[in-house]
Design a protein around this motif. Sequence first.
Motif, PDB file in Angstrom:
ATOM      1  N   PHE A  44       0.836  -1.205   0.000  1.00 31.93           N
ATOM      2  CA  PHE A  44       0.000   0.000   0.000  1.00 31.93           C
ATOM      3  C   PHE A  44       0.871   1.255   0.000  1.00 31.93           C
ATOM      4  CE2 PHE A  44      -3.702  -2.274   2.351  1.00 31.93           C
ATOM      5  CZ  PHE A  44      -4.235  -2.718   1.160  1.00 31.93           C
ATOM      6  N   THR A  62       2.228   1.748  -3.545  1.00 29.39           N
ATOM      7  CA  THR A  62       1.271   2.053  -4.609  1.00 29.39           C
ATOM      8  C   THR A  62       0.369   3.240  -4.298  1.00 29.39           C
ATOM      9  OG1 THR A  62      -0.322   0.441  -3.740  1.00 29.39           O
ATOM     10  CG2 THR A  62       1.233  -0.337  -5.432  1.00 29.39           C
ATOM     11  N   LEU A  63       0.031   3.450  -3.025  1.00 26.65           N
ATOM     12  CA  LEU A  63      -0.923   4.500  -2.668  1.00 26.65           C
ATOM     13  C   LEU A  63      -0.306   5.648  -1.868  1.00 26.65           C
ATOM     14  CD1 LEU A  63      -3.776   2.120  -1.459  1.00 26.65           C
ATOM     15  CD2 LEU A  63      -3.631   3.295  -3.664  1.00 26.65           C
TER      16      LEU A  63
END
Length: 173
Positions: free
Chosen positions: A55, A58-59
């Motif tokens: 996470f 990617t985020l």
Amino acid sequence: MATIVETQRLRLREFARSDLDVLAEMVGDEEQVRFYPRPKTRDEAAAWIDRNLRFYETLGFGFWLVESLSSSAFLGYCGIRPVELGGAPEVELGWHTKKTVWKRGIATEAATAAVRLAFDRFALSRLVARIHPDHRASRRVAEKLGMTAGATMIHDDYPFVVYEIEASQPPRT
């Protein structure tokens, strides 16, 4: 282990694989997960850390480790992550603190910081929290943040109340 934010008493930072022992101890303790479906195994805790590492990549966000500013002691975790709820994509706000720091405002302080990050840094418009109906302490944290209770749902025989907050209503605390 990048620091995400510091509050008056806390540091929220990215998890590292070296945090497995403290996380596994907390999520494997029946008393500390009594409002979860069951305690987690060490392997499940490791997979949880790995999922958050993905996470972050990617985020830019996920669930972060909460530690004491004064001692660097592990106090729990708090953060935001993607989740599907009722067939729709949402971003979940979650928190979980060690029993040694319950009733000291740690969860509220960490969750307030996470809400502000979600709305200010990550420009999210809405957050949800899934809280067991009997978990009064977590429900109080959500209410202190200004979250409102919505529907009660069940997933894998686990009941939860969906709390929500919009960016237009920043946290109260």
